[in-house]
Write a protein that holds these residues in place. Structure first.
Motif, PDB file in Angstrom:
ATOM      1  N   ALA A 109      -0.225  -2.038  -0.750  1.00 43.22           N
ATOM      2  CA  ALA A 109       0.781  -1.071  -0.289  1.00 43.22           C
ATOM      3  C   ALA A 109       0.325   0.369  -0.457  1.00 43.22           C
ATOM      4  N   CYS A 110      -0.222   0.699  -1.618  1.00 46.42           N
ATOM      5  CA  CYS A 110      -0.551   2.103  -1.850  1.00 46.42           C
ATOM      6  C   CYS A 110      -1.754   2.532  -1.011  1.00 46.42           C
ATOM      7  N   ALA A 111      -2.669   1.630  -0.756  1.00 42.65           N
ATOM      8  CA  ALA A 111      -3.802   1.966   0.109  1.00 42.65           C
ATOM      9  C   ALA A 111      -3.333   2.228   1.534  1.00 42.65           C
ATOM     10  N   VAL A 112      -2.411   1.408   2.027  1.00 40.73           N
ATOM     11  CA  VAL A 112      -1.899   1.589   3.390  1.00 40.73           C
ATOM     12  C   VAL A 112      -1.100   2.882   3.503  1.00 40.73           C
ATOM     13  N   LEU A 113      -0.233   3.143   2.524  1.00 38.94           N
ATOM     14  CA  LEU A 113       0.661   4.294   2.604  1.00 38.94           C
ATOM     15  C   LEU A 113      -0.042   5.624   2.362  1.00 38.94           C
TER      16      LEU A 113
ATOM     17  N   PHE B  71       7.287   4.914 -10.754  1.00 40.66           N
ATOM     18  CA  PHE B  71       6.884   3.505 -10.709  1.00 40.66           C
ATOM     19  C   PHE B  71       5.685   3.344 -11.627  1.00 40.66           C
ATOM     20  N   GLY B  72       5.791   2.353 -12.527  1.00 33.90           N
ATOM     21  CA  GLY B  72       4.772   2.260 -13.564  1.00 33.90           C
ATOM     22  C   GLY B  72       4.755   3.549 -14.371  1.00 33.90           C
TER      23      GLY B  72
ATOM     24  N   ASN C 291      -2.925  -1.896  -5.396  1.00 35.46           N
ATOM     25  CA  ASN C 291      -2.070  -3.069  -5.605  1.00 35.46           C
ATOM     26  C   ASN C 291      -1.017  -2.848  -6.690  1.00 35.46           C
ATOM     27  N   ILE C 292      -0.591  -1.618  -6.884  1.00 32.03           N
ATOM     28  CA  ILE C 292       0.376  -1.347  -7.957  1.00 32.03           C
ATOM     29  C   ILE C 292       1.657  -2.147  -7.785  1.00 32.03           C
TER      30      ILE C 292
ATOM     31  N   HIS D  25      10.712   2.833  -4.867  1.00 33.91           N
ATOM     32  CA  HIS D  25      10.057   3.804  -5.755  1.00 33.91           C
ATOM     33  C   HIS D  25       8.549   3.812  -5.503  1.00 33.91           C
ATOM     34  N   GLY D  26       7.954   2.640  -5.409  1.00 32.92           N
ATOM     35  CA  GLY D  26       6.515   2.555  -5.199  1.00 32.92           C
ATOM     36  C   GLY D  26       6.088   3.114  -3.857  1.00 32.92           C
ATOM     37  N   TYR D  27       6.794   2.730  -2.788  1.00 34.92           N
ATOM     38  CA  TYR D  27       6.464   3.232  -1.458  1.00 34.92           C
ATOM     39  C   TYR D  27       6.561   4.753  -1.406  1.00 34.92           C
ATOM     40  N   THR D  28       7.614   5.297  -2.036  1.00 29.62           N
ATOM     41  CA  THR D  28       7.802   6.745  -2.018  1.00 29.62           C
ATOM     42  C   THR D  28       6.684   7.456  -2.752  1.00 29.62           C
TER      43      THR D  28
END
Length: 295
Positions: free
Chosen positions: A166-170, A195-196, A224-225, A256-259
């Motif tokens: 997700a974090c690599a894509v976003l 997040f985390g 991959n968080i 939260h993670g996506y943001t």
């Protein structure tokens, strides 16, 4: 306090019905997909009929005794058509008409309610006075990770967005463009996102986070968080742990993670752009190593 995830447009013909508030989803024949004179589009906000309810006894003072606002007796109608906020998308002519009244109404409305929501209430009051029914969307903006009444569901339409990446894509600029149809248009970063061990809270960020030449840029969460983390730490002693098997918890955690993955990446691009234009090449710092851990 917004960042763009997609270019703001005036034609939303390609958007699915769930882009709009639920009232329009069951009345597809009433959807006007393109902004026109007299047909603005905006983001639905959660202040319901509060732009009208506390002002009922003061309407003559605010809008005059012949305003069409006096005829709005249904708070559901007030919420559906006039309770909205940025992004506001209007023709220049309509925006000018609204802005003249918006500026006129805000001070007396603030005197009545005593809080700065009066600024948004005044926009709604001006639109209602002019009879400018807004076609309100859910997915022009996301802000509060716990609210399903915002456009978080847009992320779910991107099949390439998984917990593993997700974090690599976003944080990938090319994917932001090519996958734009799977994003809300803006992030309104007025909330406390965490997040985390990563966090972002605009009110307590150091003043030169982006505009310093020597301060490191933001460290980005690992790709991959979403797969490896199940909590948000908001402050040193305040955190929320998520049960990812439960739909409600997974919804909030992913938001939260996506943001954070989107917002920190955008902030870094802004910082890089500033430094390339204003900093000395031999001393500028482009390291992405600074982590804002606690809001």
């Amino acid at each position: 306090d917004m960042v763009l995830l997609r270019p703001i447009v005036n034609d939303f013909s390609s958007e699915p019905n769930d882009f709009w508030i639920s009232w329009y989803r069951t009345r597809a024949d009433q959807i006007t997909n393109k902004v026109q004179h007299g047909r603005p589009i905006a983001q639905s906000y959660g202040y319901a009929g509060e732009w009208l309810r506390p002002f009922r006894d003061h309407l003559n003072r605010i809008v005059g005794n012949e305003s069409r606002v006096h005829n709005i007796t249904d708070l559901g109608e007030a919420f559906r058509f006039y309770t909205c906020g940025p992004p506001y998308i209007l023709t220049a002519k309509d925006m000018y008409s609204v802005t003249v009244l918006w500026a006129q109404y805000v001070a007396p409305m603030f005197d009545i309610v005593g809080n700065f929501m009066a600024e948004m209430y005044a926009y709604s009051m001006a639109a209602a006075h002019l009879g400018l029914i807004h076609q309100n969307a859910l997915a022009l903006m996301v802000s509060n990770p716990i609210l399903k009444q915002e456009g978080w569901h847009m992320f779910d339409k991107d099949e390439s967005l998984t917990d593993e990446n997700a974090c690599a894509v976003l944080s990938d600029v090319t994917k932001m463009v090519s996958h734009g149809k799977h994003r809300p248009y803006t992030i309104h970063y007025c909330q406390h996102f965490a997040f985390g061990e990563f966090a972002f809270f605009k009110y307590t960020l150091p003043g030169q986070t982006i505009t310093s030449c020597q301060m490191p840029l933001f460290q980005l969460p690992e790709a991959n968080i979403m797969q490896t983390t199940n909590y948000s730490r908001f402050t040193k002693d305040n955190y929320r742990r998520y049960k990812m098997s439960q739909e409600k918890d997974a919804f909030v955690a992913r938001n939260h993670g996506y943001t954070l993955c989107s917002l920190l990446s955008v902030a870094n691009r802004a910082g890089i752009d500033f430094r390339q234009k204003h900093c000395l090449a031999e001393t500028v710092n482009y390291d992405q190593t600074w982590r804002y851990e606690y809001g």
